[in-house]
Design a protein around this motif. Structure first.
Motif, PDB file in Angstrom:
ATOM      1  N   GLN A 163     108.856  27.889  49.742  1.00  0.00           N
ATOM      2  CA  GLN A 163     109.877  28.000  50.795  1.00  0.00           C
ATOM      3  C   GLN A 163     109.690  26.926  51.843  1.00  0.00           C
ATOM      4  OE1 GLN A 163     111.775  30.123  49.053  1.00  0.00           O
ATOM      5  NE2 GLN A 163     112.325  31.164  50.928  1.00  0.00           N
ATOM      6  N   SER A 164     108.608  26.156  51.709  1.00  0.00           N
ATOM      7  CA  SER A 164     108.402  25.041  52.631  1.00  0.00           C
ATOM      8  C   SER A 164     107.738  23.917  51.858  1.00  0.00           C
ATOM      9  CB  SER A 164     107.548  25.480  53.823  1.00  0.00           C
ATOM     10  OG  SER A 164     106.398  26.155  53.384  1.00  0.00           O
TER      11      SER A 164
ATOM     12  N   PRO B  43     107.852  19.844  50.211  1.00  0.00           N
ATOM     13  CA  PRO B  43     108.841  18.979  49.534  1.00  0.00           C
ATOM     14  C   PRO B  43     109.732  19.696  48.519  1.00  0.00           C
ATOM     15  CG  PRO B  43     106.635  18.038  49.408  1.00  0.00           C
ATOM     16  CD  PRO B  43     106.489  19.373  50.047  1.00  0.00           C
TER      17      PRO B  43
ATOM     18  N   ALA C 268     110.810  22.811  48.653  1.00  0.00           N
ATOM     19  CA  ALA C 268     111.449  24.002  49.183  1.00  0.00           C
ATOM     20  C   ALA C 268     112.955  24.042  48.960  1.00  0.00           C
ATOM     21  CB  ALA C 268     111.146  24.122  50.667  1.00  0.00           C
ATOM     22  N   ALA C 269     113.597  22.876  48.940  1.00  0.00           N
ATOM     23  CA  ALA C 269     115.049  22.881  48.749  1.00  0.00           C
ATOM     24  C   ALA C 269     115.404  23.492  47.402  1.00  0.00           C
ATOM     25  CB  ALA C 269     115.607  21.461  48.856  1.00  0.00           C
TER      26      ALA C 269
ATOM     27  N   ASN D 122     120.540  19.023  46.414  1.00  0.00           N
ATOM     28  CA  ASN D 122     121.842  18.804  47.039  1.00  0.00           C
ATOM     29  C   ASN D 122     122.153  17.326  47.140  1.00  0.00           C
ATOM     30  OD1 ASN D 122     119.904  18.212  48.876  1.00  0.00           O
ATOM     31  ND2 ASN D 122     120.978  19.064  50.616  1.00  0.00           N
ATOM     32  N   GLU D 123     121.641  16.549  46.181  1.00  0.00           N
ATOM     33  CA  GLU D 123     121.839  15.106  46.251  1.00  0.00           C
ATOM     34  C   GLU D 123     123.306  14.710  46.368  1.00  0.00           C
ATOM     35  OE1 GLU D 123     119.914  16.618  44.052  1.00  0.00           O
ATOM     36  OE2 GLU D 123     118.000  15.611  43.800  1.00  0.00           O
TER      37      GLU D 123
ATOM     38  N   THR E 266     124.421  15.009  49.987  1.00  0.00           N
ATOM     39  CA  THR E 266     123.789  14.194  51.027  1.00  0.00           C
ATOM     40  C   THR E 266     123.985  12.702  50.790  1.00  0.00           C
ATOM     41  OG1 THR E 266     121.722  14.409  49.842  1.00  0.00           O
ATOM     42  CG2 THR E 266     122.036  15.821  51.732  1.00  0.00           C
TER      43      THR E 266
ATOM     44  N   PRO F  16     121.128  26.101  50.304  1.00  0.00           N
ATOM     45  CA  PRO F  16     121.460  24.791  49.735  1.00  0.00           C
ATOM     46  C   PRO F  16     122.187  24.960  48.401  1.00  0.00           C
ATOM     47  CG  PRO F  16     119.100  24.959  50.243  1.00  0.00           C
ATOM     48  CD  PRO F  16     119.690  26.323  50.386  1.00  0.00           C
TER      49      PRO F  16
END
Lengths: 412, 288
Positions: A45-46, A48, A50-51, A264-265, A268, A307
């Protein structure tokens, strides 16, 4: 009141005996019918990764809520015991032991990277805790205690490579993240490129903290490939697509990827940077089916800031539901009974379509989809119904060798 | 032939980014002897300031060149007042405190913006050299590195503040007896170093994926460059950045990015073994 020494000792012995037995009574009632069945959750959840982990936990929570709303399992509610593994392999090992020994969960869903899966799998084998890994990965895990519900290269890469080569050409340049996922996926890519009559110009691996892709972009230009296959992973590697576009290479050589857009590339990156990148997964948030739409809606309603919901979340939801089906069928949370039930060819119709567990591999036969980024969204081009995990099936047969327990790696 | 020009541009790109990334650290570490392990997070804050303001409609150039350094400079000021000023002369303590600070900053940014990858598109376009293509942004980074170098040199060499700053770093007690307030000089220098680091983060935002943990990718390289460069801020950082930037890019081009990294760190070890005082300790003694 006078206490003789003997009486005092006697009383203290009685008192401590009561204290000692009390937890046993408590624990006994904890096994009672009205107490929840515990589902372990190990997701980052945190840090790199985490997303990827955040939507997976939301999906697992959704599955648990739905199971409870339908009256629970074998008359008991389910409850998630979640640990944030913080993108740290050590935390995985530590919390895996905690889930197995302290929390005594009935099943664990979790692990995101292949490294984290291989870190916790032996722990769950040793302490006999059923384990579900709900992530697309490089394939080959053959372990009776483990169920892998995500797609493997035979389900996605095998569809992606010919589609991309048909569009672009035969000469392929592979770039991949430098850990077991990237290394093994690159081997599968090589295999499918050769199977389709193409050639691999070069394979480059990148540590996860590489941010500067200048030399690689120059090398790719010098090699003049027709197509780039990318298995780059994580925030730093997103820089590749940016630097590729800023060098004016976008549109010159097409890109197909086994990892792009899992997080989510597309939203973004700028439209110009992601346009026309090809991908193949077991699920896309944009999938236009009633089951998929209601799945996305339910997660977004409970967690508006979720996300992008990719295969990771969809397979987690289906993995949890498949496990619940197994428990219903077994009528028990006993591990051996649940495994037997799961091996009976159970299936669940979820957001991706129908996912069916395969006895021989403990993987799923599920739909795969080919899509292309159009205006910062995935546009699904083609669907492949009921694709089998043939890569793993070619090396793993748990019907014949139930005691098998290893990850097979493709070799040429 | 064209490929050599392209590789040369890669080397320029690597050197210029490394120089920009290290300059703030060189000022804070080189002058003040504070090991700022939150350096990577200052870079990350600069990148976030750029991305957030650019996405909110601020012009991308203003977001990179004004918002990012101002914001991180301000953060640096607060950090110096609340944390660093108690730690001057305590090397290990400053390391621990700034490491904690880096975790805190990552936590705060994650809480506010989540763990997703953010970003802004790269401004400027690409150009062709023969059959190859490169980006104008590379040249812009080079220009920025040269401008920053000139700016820092001018401030340190020709202004009254630069003189006082250098004097304070050399001998705070003596500067104090001459009427300088060292606390104020330290504060300003730290804020300036943070602002320059924020600028580097802003400049890198368009060519990298911006996440709360992105700083981790830069901090080790920044430290080996500054240590390899030695005490002189400009000449040391410039020479070390050129050396390591070139080694990294050419190494990555000739082998793979994995070996590129290995070659850089190996050459750093050899360099520090041969020149314990850094490049500037040997070749640019007494220089800025």
């Amino acid at each position: 009141m006078h206490l003789s020494r003997r009486r005092f000792l006697h009383r203290s012995a009685l008192a401590s005996a009561t204290l000692l037995t009390a937890p046993m009574i408590l624990r006994h009632s904890a096994l009672g019918a009205d107490n929840p069945i515990l589902i372990g959750s190990l997701h980052d959840q945190s840090g790199p990764i985490a997303a990827s982990g955040v939507p997976m936990v939301h999906a697992l929570q959704l599955a648990a809520d739905e199971i409870n709303a339908a009256g629970g399992l074998i008359g008991r509610p389910v409850k998630i015991v979640h640990y944030d593994t913080q993108s740290n392999i050590q935390m995985y090992s530590q919390y895996a032991q905690q889930l197995a020994l302290k929390d005594k969960v009935a099943v664990v869903h979790g692990g995101i990277t292949s490294a984290s899966r291989e870190a916790v799998r032996p722990t769950f084998d040793r302490f006999k805790v059923l384990y579900f890994y709900n992530v697309l990965y490089e394939g080959g895990v053959c372990d009776r205690n483990t169920f892998c519900t995500g797609t493997t290269p035979a389900q996605t890469v095998e569809k992606l490579v010919p589609a991309a080569m048909k569009k672009a050409g035969k000469k392929v340049y592979i770039i991949a993240a430098d850990y077991n996922y990237g290394q093994i996926t690159a081997k599968w890519m090589t295999k499918y490129v050769k199977d389709n009559g193409g050639e691999v110009a070069s394979i480059d691996f990148f540590p996860l903290d590489v941010t500067n892709f200048g030399p690689t972009i120059s090398k790719i230009q010098a090699a003049k490939p027709d197509l780039i296959l990318s298995a780059l992973v994580g925030g730093n590697h997103t820089a590749f697509y940016r630097q590729w576009t800023s060098a004016g290479m976008k549109g010159q050589i097409p890109i197909a990827s086994t990892t792009f857009g899992l997080v989510n590339e597309p939203t973004t990156l700028d439209a110009a940077e992601s346009e026309n990148i090809l991908g193949a997964y077991g699920y896309f948030e944009e999938l236009d089916t009633p089951a998929s739409k209601s799945f996305v809606e339910k997660i977004k309603k409970a967690h508006p800031d979720t996300p992008y919901i990719s295969e990771l979340a969809a397979a987690t939801y289906e993995g949890a539901q498949l496990w619940a089906e197994g428990v219903r069928k077994a009528g028990s949370i006993d591990r051996a009974k649940v495994v037997d039930a799961l091996e009976s060819g159970l299936s669940f119709a979820g957001p991706t379509g129908t996912a069916t567990l395969d006895h021989a591999t403990h993987h799923t036969t599920r739909n795969a989809f080919l899509a292309e980024v159009k205006d910062r969204k995935w546009s699904v081009l083609e669907s492949f119904p009921d694709v089998k995990p043939l890569d793993t099936a070619s090396v793993c047969d748990l019907v014949k060798n139930p005691a098998d327990n290893k990850q097979y790696v493709i070799s040429f | 032939m064209d490929i050599y020009i392209i590789v040369a541009l890669d080397v320029i790109n690597g050197t210029a980014s490394l120089f920009l990334l290290c300059l703030g650290l060189a000022i804070i570490f080189g002058m003040m002897k504070i090991i700022n392990l939150a350096h990577g997070e200052f870079i990350m804050l600069g990148a976030y300031a750029t991305v957030i303001s650019a996405n909110a409609g601020v012009n991308i150039w203003i977001a990179m060149l004004v918002v990012a350094p101002l914001f991180v400079g301000l953060v640096g000021l607060v950090v110096e007042r609340c944390l660093i000023r108690f730690l001057y002369g305590r090397l290990v303590d400053s390391m621990l405190a700034t490491w904690g600070l880096s975790l805190l900053i990552i936590g705060i940014v994650t809480t506010i913006f989540g763990n997703t990858i953010q970003g802004v598109p790269t401004p400027l376009g690409g150009f062709s050299i023969g059959a190859y293509r490169s980006s104008y942004y590379t040249l812009f980074l080079l220009a920025m590195a040269i401008i920053m170098m000139a700016l820092v040199y001018a401030v340190m060499r020709y202004t009254r503040f630069g003189l006082i700053a250098r004097a304070t770093m050399q001998n705070p007690a003596m500067a104090n007896t001459l009427g300088v307030n060292p606390a104020r000089v330290y504060m300003t220098t730290f804020a300036a170093g943070a602002a320059i680091t924020g600028l580097a983060g802003g400049l890198l935002a368009p060519v990298s994926g911006v996440t709360p943990v992105m700083g981790g990718a830069y901090v080790a390289k920044a430290f080996i460059t500054v240590v390899g460069g030695g005490a002189a801020i400009l000449s040391g950082t410039l020479s070390a950045a050129t050396l390591f930037g070139a080694i990294n890019q050419i190494g990555a081009y000739l082998t793979t990015p994995v070996y590129g990294e290995v070659i850089v760190f190996t050459s750093a070890i050899i360099l520090i073994r041969l020149l314990p005082q850094g490049i500037s300790g040997r070749f640019f003694k007494g220089n800025l």
